[in-house]
Design an enzyme around this catalytic site. Structure first.
Site, PDB file in Angstrom:
ATOM      1  N   ASP A   1       0.883  -1.172   0.000  1.00 22.29           N
ATOM      2  CA  ASP A   1       0.000   0.000   0.000  1.00 22.29           C
ATOM      3  C   ASP A   1       0.918   1.219   0.000  1.00 22.29           C
ATOM      4  OD1 ASP A   1      -1.609   2.152   0.557  1.00 22.29           O
ATOM      5  OD2 ASP A   1      -2.152   1.493   2.578  1.00 22.29           O
TER       6      ASP A   1
ATOM      7  N   LYS B   1       3.067  11.236  -3.639  1.00 28.85           N
ATOM      8  CA  LYS B   1       1.996  10.579  -4.393  1.00 28.85           C
ATOM      9  C   LYS B   1       1.105  11.596  -5.100  1.00 28.85           C
ATOM     10  CE  LYS B   1      -1.545   7.119  -3.440  1.00 28.85           C
ATOM     11  NZ  LYS B   1      -2.055   6.251  -2.373  1.00 28.85           N
TER      12      LYS B   1
ATOM     13  N   GLU C   1      -7.058   0.818  -4.563  1.00 30.70           N
ATOM     14  CA  GLU C   1      -7.043   0.746  -3.097  1.00 30.70           C
ATOM     15  C   GLU C   1      -8.384   0.310  -2.501  1.00 30.70           C
ATOM     16  OE1 GLU C   1      -5.444   4.573  -2.093  1.00 30.70           O
ATOM     17  OE2 GLU C   1      -3.480   3.996  -2.847  1.00 30.70           O
TER      18      GLU C   1
ATOM     19  N   ASP D   1     -12.745   5.634   1.135  1.00 23.31           N
ATOM     20  CA  ASP D   1     -11.303   5.626   1.407  1.00 23.31           C
ATOM     21  C   ASP D   1     -10.747   7.040   1.334  1.00 23.31           C
ATOM     22  OD1 ASP D   1      -8.599   5.280   1.481  1.00 23.31           O
ATOM     23  OD2 ASP D   1      -8.474   3.874  -0.195  1.00 23.31           O
TER      24      ASP D   1
END
Ligand code: AMP
Length: 665
Positions: A8, A70, A171, A193
């Site tokens: 992850d 990211k 994800e 999420d």
């Protein structure tokens, strides 16, 4: 197929998990932590720091420490919103409008994927120590709403880290895999999420091991960081009003504000009020200035109404695309650290009339799902099936700048679709295929994934040639496009190279650089190891000589003692001269000489083991000598110092390295 780990790769933290005996487990990093801060940096003397070590220098060395990468990966400068650009280090756009990170310590600029590769490398290196075997392949998760360029950039980061990226997994889908692993009952699950930098919503039907993603939506520029930024602005504006200084202009002060804001935000998830104290945050005309204030939950919530609004639309869009009403949802699974905020949980309750599921750990569930997917790929986990969807529509630009959709969003993947197009001018000999991703009608409003040209079309009136364009989206959500002139059969096929991505040449160059550096690093480490071992050996030699003269007398084992002394002298000389070959040779000789002396000592001890007529007095003398020796050398007991970390290391690795020539001491 060898072992595949699940990673992850989070905006704030990253987690690695593996299957052990069919069950997913999170692997702790070398520091013993289950999550690794997604931070990469360089110390002032250019040492690469990753994870906690990098995080620690965020405040003191903000220009050389890179967090939130990211949000930059696979993006063009023009794609970045203000919050993503507001980082304490320097980023800039290069000639192609690609984002580059500047590092003063190494005097180099980096593509975000290069820095992310260092993070991935650390994660798998630490896992390799735990597993006792090298890690060469991974499933890496990305936000479901990542576009093609962001997915490719993530895959490139994996490749730069020397990994085979077996799957790019969404994800929320990963979270659902982990959640639904042991649940047989058919149910509709909404995964919400909200991480550090991105937001995803996915709706899945889970039934007897089959995971069907029905719809997905999100926002790749929305996450916990935005909530932190609101607190930073609130603090900075308050300070400016009082002292006339904007703390956000000072990199160190900004980093301290960011740290304090995140901490305050997290505390407000559990309490109603929190204190923020930042002494010596600036210097004014009258000396040092301090920031001391308290923030309560309702003030914080009052700073973020528009951020909450941005959470609404993706949830509603996903429900609409799945053709479901909120009441149809059986379970809401909250994922990502930011889903702990009470205002977020409150909002979700107003959208879906269910209490969110509390049984998953929002920090680890995605990595666990990635490990489950790895198990599906290796065949270790059977009877599980995953059907995912493409998050955004893909198509091409047609006449008048209009986007023609070829594969609509939320189509199950892998998928292949084609359409036929023609020329807009008479005798047009080539067509440019401009590939787009997004939901807007006009091409210019969508993300351009790339362009390519199909040439060699024979002269013909406009509208006559027939060009068939095919789009393939693979299981990673990555697009391949091909075009064929149906008259000539001429075909052109490309994996669309996003303009924000590194080119294949650049990737190859970076890989070659990494490989040559790895060889340099390995050689340097080998030299350091060799010298350290030589020093350890010398220290052992001294101890053995003392033992021998105490136990056997100064000339008790003359031949062996002399051999050790000679080898030690030679080894010392070669260390002094810095001659690594000689170090290796004389270390070997000393090792042999010590072996001889050890044998002689143990033979002597066996012969005097306390059973003969002189046994008891000799034993008494040896005990006294032993005690004396312990006292003499207690301070620098090299052998023990050497053995202890080595034994711990072996414990961690589970297996003792087969080629450890030093083990016999
Ligand atoms: P993730 O990307 O899932 O690791 O989420 C990281 C984000 O979650 C960061 O922005 C954290 O500040 C945030 N976070 C973690 N714990 C909490 C908490 N208790 N309350 C609010 N936000 C949190």
């Amino acid at each position: 197929m060898g072992r595949i780990v699940g990673i992850d790769l989070g905006t704030t933290n990253s987690v690695l998990a593996v299957l052990e005996a069919g069950r997913p487990v999170v692997v702790a990093n070398a520091e013993g932590q289950r999550t690794t801060p997604s931070v990469v940096g360089f110390s002032r003397d250019q040492e690469l720091l990753v994870g906690q070590a990098a995080r620690r220098q965020l405040v003191l060395n903000p220009r050389n420490t890179f967090a939130n990468l990211k949000r930059l990966i696979g993006r063009l400068w023009q794609d970045l919103d203000e919050a993503s650009q507001a980082v304490p280090y320097t980023i800039r756009a290069n000639d192609l409008d690609q984002v580059r990170v500047l590092c003063p310590a190494t005097e180099r600029e980096y593509a975000p994927e290069e820095l992310v590769a260092s993070l991935l490398r650390k994660l798998v290196d630490d896992a390799a120590v735990y597993l006792g075997e090298p890690v060469e392949a991974a499933v890496i998760t990305v936000p479901a709403y990542f576009d093609d360029a962001q997915r490719q950039a993530t895959r490139d980061a994996g490749r730069l880290a020397g990994l085979r990226v077996e799957r790019i997994l969404n994800e929320p889908t990963a979270a659902a895999l982990a959640y639904g692993l042991d649940r047989q009952r058919s149910q509709l699950v909404l995964v919400f999420d909200l991480g550090g930098g991105t937001f995803d919503v996915s709706i899945l039907r889970i039934a007897s091991g089959v995971f069907d993603v029905k719809a997905t939506s999100g926002d790749t520029q929305l996450g916990g960081n935005d909530f932190d930024q609101r607190i930073v602005d609130w603090l900075a504006e308050g300070f400016q009003q009082t002292h006339g200084l904007d703390l956000r202009r000072d990199r160190q002060a900004l980093q301290r504000l960011l740290d304090a804001a995140e901490k305050a935000k997290q505390e407000l998830s559990g309490t109603q009020q929190t204190l923020i104290s930042l002494p010596f945050i600036a210097t004014g005309a009258a000396g040092p200035l301090h920031l001391e204030t308290s923030l309560d939950r309702s003030t914080f919530e009052g700073l973020c109404p528009d951020l909450l609004d941005r959470l609404l639309r993706p949830v509603q869009a996903a429900l609409r695309d799945a053709g479901l009403a909120p009441e149809d949802i059986d379970e809401v699974v909250m994922v990502g650290g930011s889903s702990r905020m009470p205002m977020v949980q409150q909002l979700v309750r107003t959208l879906v009339p269910r209490d969110p599921c509390q049984s998953v750990n929002p920090d680890e569930v995605v990595a666990i799902g990635a490990a489950v997917q790895a198990g599906i790929l290796t065949g270790e986990l059977r009877d599980l099936m995953l059907n995912d969807v493409t998050p955004l529509s893909v198509g091409l630009e047609t006449i008048g700048g209009v986007m023609k959709v070829i594969i609509p969003r939320n189509t199950p993947i892998p998928v292949r679709r084609s359409d036929t197009f023609s020329t807009s001018e008479p005798n047009q000999s080539s067509v440019e295929i401009h590939v787009l991703q997004g939901e807007r009608q006009m091409a210019a409003d969508n993300k351009s994934l790339g362009r390519f040209r199909l040439a060699g079309i024979p002269p013909a009136p406009r509208g006559v040639p027939q060009v068939q364009v095919s789009f393939d989206v693979d299981a990673n959500g990555i697009l391949q496009v091909s075009a064929m002139d149906r008259t000539t059969g001429r075909r052109q096929s490309v994996t669309v190279q996003g303009s924000s991505n590194l080119s294949q040449d650049e990737i190859d160059k970076l890989l070659a650089e990494a490989a040559s550096k790895a060889e340099d690093d390995r050689r340097r480490r080998l030299l350091v190891d060799r010298r350290n071992r030589a020093q350890t050996l010398l220290a052992q030699g001294e101890r053995r000589l003392r033992d021998a003269s105490l136990e056997l007398g100064p000339y008790g084992a003359e031949r062996q003692q002399r051999a050790v002394e000679t080898a030690m002298a030679d080894l010392r000389d070669s260390i002094e001269e810095g001659d690594d070959r000689s170090i290796e040779r004389y270390a070997g000789q000393l090792e042999e000489a010590l072996y001889g002396l050890n044998r002689r000592l143990s033979a002597e001890r066996r012969g005097n083991d306390g059973n003969g007529p002189l046994g008891a007095p000799l034993q008494g003398l040896r005990n006294t000598l032993g005690t004396l020796r312990d006292e003499l050398f207690a301070e620098d007991d090299w052998e023990d110092d050497w053995d202890r970390p080595a034994a711990q290391e072996r414990g961690r690795r589970r297996e003792r390295p087969a080629d450890d020539p030093w083990g016999r001491f």
